[in-house]
Design a protein around this motif. Structure first.
Motif, PDB file in Angstrom:
ATOM      1  N   LYS A 175      41.817  16.533 -44.082  1.00  0.00           N
ATOM      2  CA  LYS A 175      42.715  15.405 -44.386  1.00  0.00           C
ATOM      3  C   LYS A 175      42.869  15.221 -45.901  1.00  0.00           C
ATOM      4  O   LYS A 175      43.947  14.893 -46.396  1.00  0.00           O
ATOM      5  CB  LYS A 175      42.185  14.111 -43.758  1.00  0.00           C
ATOM      6  CG  LYS A 175      42.299  14.063 -42.246  1.00  0.00           C
ATOM      7  CD  LYS A 175      43.760  13.939 -41.806  1.00  0.00           C
ATOM      8  CE  LYS A 175      43.887  13.780 -40.307  1.00  0.00           C
ATOM      9  NZ  LYS A 175      45.300  13.749 -39.859  1.00  0.00           N
ATOM     10  N   ASP A 176      41.763  15.432 -46.633  1.00  0.00           N
ATOM     11  CA  ASP A 176      41.821  15.329 -48.098  1.00  0.00           C
ATOM     12  C   ASP A 176      42.705  16.434 -48.673  1.00  0.00           C
ATOM     13  O   ASP A 176      43.445  16.217 -49.634  1.00  0.00           O
ATOM     14  CB  ASP A 176      40.419  15.425 -48.701  1.00  0.00           C
ATOM     15  CG  ASP A 176      39.544  14.228 -48.329  1.00  0.00           C
ATOM     16  OD1 ASP A 176      40.120  13.164 -48.008  1.00  0.00           O
ATOM     17  OD2 ASP A 176      38.308  14.366 -48.346  1.00  0.00           O
ATOM     18  N   VAL A 220      46.177  21.467 -52.257  1.00  0.00           N
ATOM     19  CA  VAL A 220      45.562  21.964 -53.490  1.00  0.00           C
ATOM     20  C   VAL A 220      44.105  21.523 -53.474  1.00  0.00           C
ATOM     21  O   VAL A 220      43.826  20.323 -53.311  1.00  0.00           O
ATOM     22  CB  VAL A 220      46.270  21.418 -54.743  1.00  0.00           C
ATOM     23  CG1 VAL A 220      45.563  21.906 -56.014  1.00  0.00           C
ATOM     24  CG2 VAL A 220      47.731  21.839 -54.757  1.00  0.00           C
ATOM     25  N   VAL A 221      43.167  22.458 -53.624  1.00  0.00           N
ATOM     26  CA  VAL A 221      41.745  22.119 -53.608  1.00  0.00           C
ATOM     27  C   VAL A 221      41.436  21.232 -54.815  1.00  0.00           C
ATOM     28  O   VAL A 221      41.690  21.628 -55.957  1.00  0.00           O
ATOM     29  CB  VAL A 221      40.883  23.398 -53.632  1.00  0.00           C
ATOM     30  CG1 VAL A 221      39.401  23.040 -53.643  1.00  0.00           C
ATOM     31  CG2 VAL A 221      41.199  24.274 -52.422  1.00  0.00           C
ATOM     32  N   SER A 229      38.760  22.959 -57.675  1.00  0.00           N
ATOM     33  CA  SER A 229      39.148  24.198 -58.368  1.00  0.00           C
ATOM     34  C   SER A 229      40.623  24.243 -58.734  1.00  0.00           C
ATOM     35  O   SER A 229      41.038  25.041 -59.575  1.00  0.00           O
ATOM     36  CB  SER A 229      38.822  25.409 -57.486  1.00  0.00           C
ATOM     37  OG  SER A 229      39.619  25.391 -56.296  1.00  0.00           O
ATOM     38  N   GLY A 230      41.448  23.416 -58.084  1.00  0.00           N
ATOM     39  CA  GLY A 230      42.889  23.474 -58.325  1.00  0.00           C
ATOM     40  C   GLY A 230      43.565  24.634 -57.623  1.00  0.00           C
ATOM     41  O   GLY A 230      44.744  24.919 -57.866  1.00  0.00           O
ATOM     42  N   PHE A 231      42.834  25.309 -56.724  1.00  0.00           N
ATOM     43  CA  PHE A 231      43.388  26.458 -56.003  1.00  0.00           C
ATOM     44  C   PHE A 231      44.492  25.987 -55.060  1.00  0.00           C
ATOM     45  O   PHE A 231      44.331  25.031 -54.308  1.00  0.00           O
ATOM     46  CB  PHE A 231      42.293  27.168 -55.205  1.00  0.00           C
ATOM     47  CG  PHE A 231      42.760  28.417 -54.508  1.00  0.00           C
ATOM     48  CD1 PHE A 231      42.782  29.626 -55.168  1.00  0.00           C
ATOM     49  CD2 PHE A 231      43.178  28.371 -53.178  1.00  0.00           C
ATOM     50  CE1 PHE A 231      43.214  30.786 -54.523  1.00  0.00           C
ATOM     51  CE2 PHE A 231      43.614  29.513 -52.525  1.00  0.00           C
ATOM     52  CZ  PHE A 231      43.631  30.726 -53.207  1.00  0.00           C
ATOM     53  N   HIS A 232      45.635  26.659 -55.098  1.00  0.00           N
ATOM     54  CA  HIS A 232      46.768  26.305 -54.250  1.00  0.00           C
ATOM     55  C   HIS A 232      46.690  27.079 -52.931  1.00  0.00           C
ATOM     56  O   HIS A 232      46.945  28.287 -52.887  1.00  0.00           O
ATOM     57  CB  HIS A 232      48.090  26.620 -54.959  1.00  0.00           C
ATOM     58  CG  HIS A 232      48.455  25.618 -56.016  1.00  0.00           C
ATOM     59  ND1 HIS A 232      47.594  25.262 -57.024  1.00  0.00           N
ATOM     60  CD2 HIS A 232      49.589  24.883 -56.210  1.00  0.00           C
ATOM     61  CE1 HIS A 232      48.184  24.349 -57.801  1.00  0.00           C
ATOM     62  NE2 HIS A 232      49.384  24.107 -57.323  1.00  0.00           N
ATOM     63  N   MET A 233      46.333  26.359 -51.861  1.00  0.00           N
ATOM     64  CA  MET A 233      46.285  26.965 -50.533  1.00  0.00           C
ATOM     65  C   MET A 233      47.711  27.128 -50.007  1.00  0.00           C
ATOM     66  O   MET A 233      48.663  26.547 -50.553  1.00  0.00           O
ATOM     67  CB  MET A 233      45.493  26.069 -49.569  1.00  0.00           C
ATOM     68  CG  MET A 233      44.089  25.735 -50.020  1.00  0.00           C
ATOM     69  SD  MET A 233      42.924  27.102 -49.845  1.00  0.00           S
ATOM     70  CE  MET A 233      42.646  27.100 -48.087  1.00  0.00           C
ATOM     71  N   ARG A 234      47.860  27.916 -48.961  1.00  0.00           N
ATOM     72  CA  ARG A 234      49.180  28.063 -48.350  1.00  0.00           C
ATOM     73  C   ARG A 234      49.609  26.728 -47.744  1.00  0.00           C
ATOM     74  O   ARG A 234      48.842  26.074 -47.056  1.00  0.00           O
ATOM     75  CB  ARG A 234      49.133  29.159 -47.287  1.00  0.00           C
ATOM     76  CG  ARG A 234      50.506  29.581 -46.792  1.00  0.00           C
ATOM     77  CD  ARG A 234      50.414  30.865 -45.993  1.00  0.00           C
ATOM     78  NE  ARG A 234      49.974  31.971 -46.824  1.00  0.00           N
ATOM     79  CZ  ARG A 234      49.022  32.836 -46.491  1.00  0.00           C
ATOM     80  NH1 ARG A 234      48.405  32.723 -45.346  1.00  0.00           N
ATOM     81  NH2 ARG A 234      48.692  33.803 -47.313  1.00  0.00           N
ATOM     82  N   MET A 235      50.857  26.345 -48.004  1.00  0.00           N
ATOM     83  CA  MET A 235      51.348  25.040 -47.574  1.00  0.00           C
ATOM     84  C   MET A 235      52.247  25.198 -46.352  1.00  0.00           C
ATOM     85  O   MET A 235      53.188  25.996 -46.370  1.00  0.00           O
ATOM     86  CB  MET A 235      52.130  24.385 -48.719  1.00  0.00           C
ATOM     87  CG  MET A 235      52.439  22.920 -48.505  1.00  0.00           C
ATOM     88  SD  MET A 235      53.223  22.213 -49.972  1.00  0.00           S
ATOM     89  CE  MET A 235      53.118  20.467 -49.596  1.00  0.00           C
ATOM     90  N   PRO A 236      51.995  24.439 -45.275  1.00  0.00           N
ATOM     91  CA  PRO A 236      52.865  24.524 -44.097  1.00  0.00           C
ATOM     92  C   PRO A 236      54.309  24.167 -44.443  1.00  0.00           C
ATOM     93  O   PRO A 236      54.564  23.366 -45.353  1.00  0.00           O
ATOM     94  CB  PRO A 236      52.259  23.499 -43.140  1.00  0.00           C
ATOM     95  CG  PRO A 236      50.849  23.334 -43.584  1.00  0.00           C
ATOM     96  CD  PRO A 236      50.868  23.522 -45.065  1.00  0.00           C
TER      97      PRO A 236
END
Length: 289
Positions: free
Chosen positions: A38-39, A46-47, A50-57
Motif C-alpha cells: 500500500k505504501d 517508487v521505493v 532507494s528511489g527505485f522506480h518499480m514497474r507501474m500498472p
C-alpha cells in the motif's frame, strides 16, 4: 509432524494458521528494502528509501496522468489474431487468451484521451505485463490509431513505452509495424503537433528502433534500460566490456540520446509544461487537476 498437528484440534489449528498473502510486501531489486504494498502504491510505485522506480500498472499510470483520473478509452481496429498459426510449447491463440485474462486488456497498448492540466491530449500506454509489451499488429494498430486521432483532434500525443521489442509469434507482420508507426509519426509532424515519448523500464528492440526514438522530446524514468540489443549480446559481438551504466537512462542522457530523466513524482507536471509550451496553451491551475 509438529506439535500443532499432534495436539491442537483441527478447528483451532485452522484459525491459528491464517495464511498471509504473498504480495503484501515488495522487495526493492536495488537495495533489498521491503516495502508494504500500500505504501508503494501511494508513492507511485517508487521505493521510498532507494528511489527505485518499480514497474507501474497501466491503470495507476492513467490515473496519475489525466486530470482527476478521468479519461476516454479509445477503440482500435480489430486485427487477425494468429496470422501465422504460430505454436511453440502452446498455441499463440491460447497464449493471447492467457494474457488477456491476466491483464484484462486486449493487447499490449492501451489508448486513452483526456485532459492534462486542462490541455487535451491523446496518450498510449504500453503494458509490459502483456507478453513483455511486445509490438504486434494489435499494438501497432493502437499506436497508429492514437497518432491519427491526435491529428484529427489537434492534440499532443504522449506515449509511455515499455517493451522487449517485436512479437516473434507474428513474424514479419510484427516487423511491419515499425515502418507503419514511423509513417504515423510523420503525420503528427506534418500537422505540427507535439509527440512526446516517455521511456520506461525496459524499452528495447524494434520499439527503440522505431517510434520510441522519433519523438520531439524524449523523457526517461530514472534507471530505465533503453537500447536495441541487450548488453550481453553487444559485449559478445564487440568482445569488449561496456561502460558502467551502459543503456541506463542517466548514461543516455549524458550522451545525448535522451533529453531528460524525470522522477515519476515530477512527470505529470513536466508533461503539462511541455504540452503547454509546444502548443502555446495556458496551463490550468494546479488545483484544477
Amino acid at each position: 509432524m509438529n506439535w500443532m498437528s499432534n495436539v491442537v484440534p483441527p478447528k483451532i489449528r485452522s484459525f491459528l494458521r491464517r495464511e498471509t498473502p504473498e504480495n503484501l510486501w515488495v522487495k526493492c531489486p536495488e537495495s533489498g528494502e521491503l516495502v508494504f504494498h500500500k505504501d508503494l502504491e501511494s508513492n507511485l510505485y517508487v521505493v521510498p528509501g532507494s528511489g527505485f522506480h518499480m514497474r507501474m500498472p497501466v491503470k495507476a499510470r492513467l490515473d496519475m496522468l489525466f486530470d482527476r483520473g478521468l479519461y476516454e478509452e479509445l477503440a482500435t481496429p480489430e486485427v487477425p489474431l494468429d496470422p501465422l498459426k504460430f505454436r511453440d510449447i502452446k498455441r499463440y491463440t491460447d497464449r493471447l487468451k492467457e494474457y488477456r485474462l491476466k491483464t484484462g486488456a486486449d493487447d499490449a497498448v492501451r489508448l486513452c484521451a483526456g485532459k492534462l492540466e486542462g490541455i487535451e491530449i491523446v496518450a498510449a500506454i504500453q503494458d509490459f505485463e502483456f507478453l513483455g509489451g511486445s509490438l504486434g499488429m494489435a499494438a501497432g494498430e493502437a499506436i497508429v490509431t492514437g497518432m491519427l486521432t491526435a491529428v484529427e483532434r489537434k492534440t499532443p500525443f504522449i506515449i509511455f513505452t515499455a517493451s522487449g521489442g517485436a512479437r516473434m509469434q507474428e513474424g514479419m507482420f510484427s516487423l511491419m509495424q515499425m515502418p507503419r508507426t514511423t509513417v504515423a509519426v510523420q503525420r503528427l509532424r506534418a500537422a505540427r503537433l507535439p509527440y512526446i515519448v516517455v521511456l520506461t523500464n525496459p524499452t528495447t528492440g524494434g520499439v527503440t528502433a522505431s517510434y520510441a526514438m522519433l519523438g520531439d522530446i524524449h523523457i526517461a524514468e530514472p534507471g530505465a534500460v533503453i537500447g536495441f540489443a541487450g548488453a550481453r549480446v553487444i559485449e559478445q559481438t564487440i568482445r569488449e566490456r561496456l561502460p558502467e551504466g551502459f543503456q541506463r537512462a542517466e548514461y543516455l542522457e549524458a550522451h545525448g540520446m535522451v533529453d531528460m530523466v524525470v522522477r515519476r513524482h515530477d512527470m505529470r507536471a513536466t508533461l503539462a509544461r511541455l504540452c503547454a509550451l509546444l502548443t502555446r496553451a495556458p496551463v490550468a491551475e494546479a488545483g484544477a487537476a
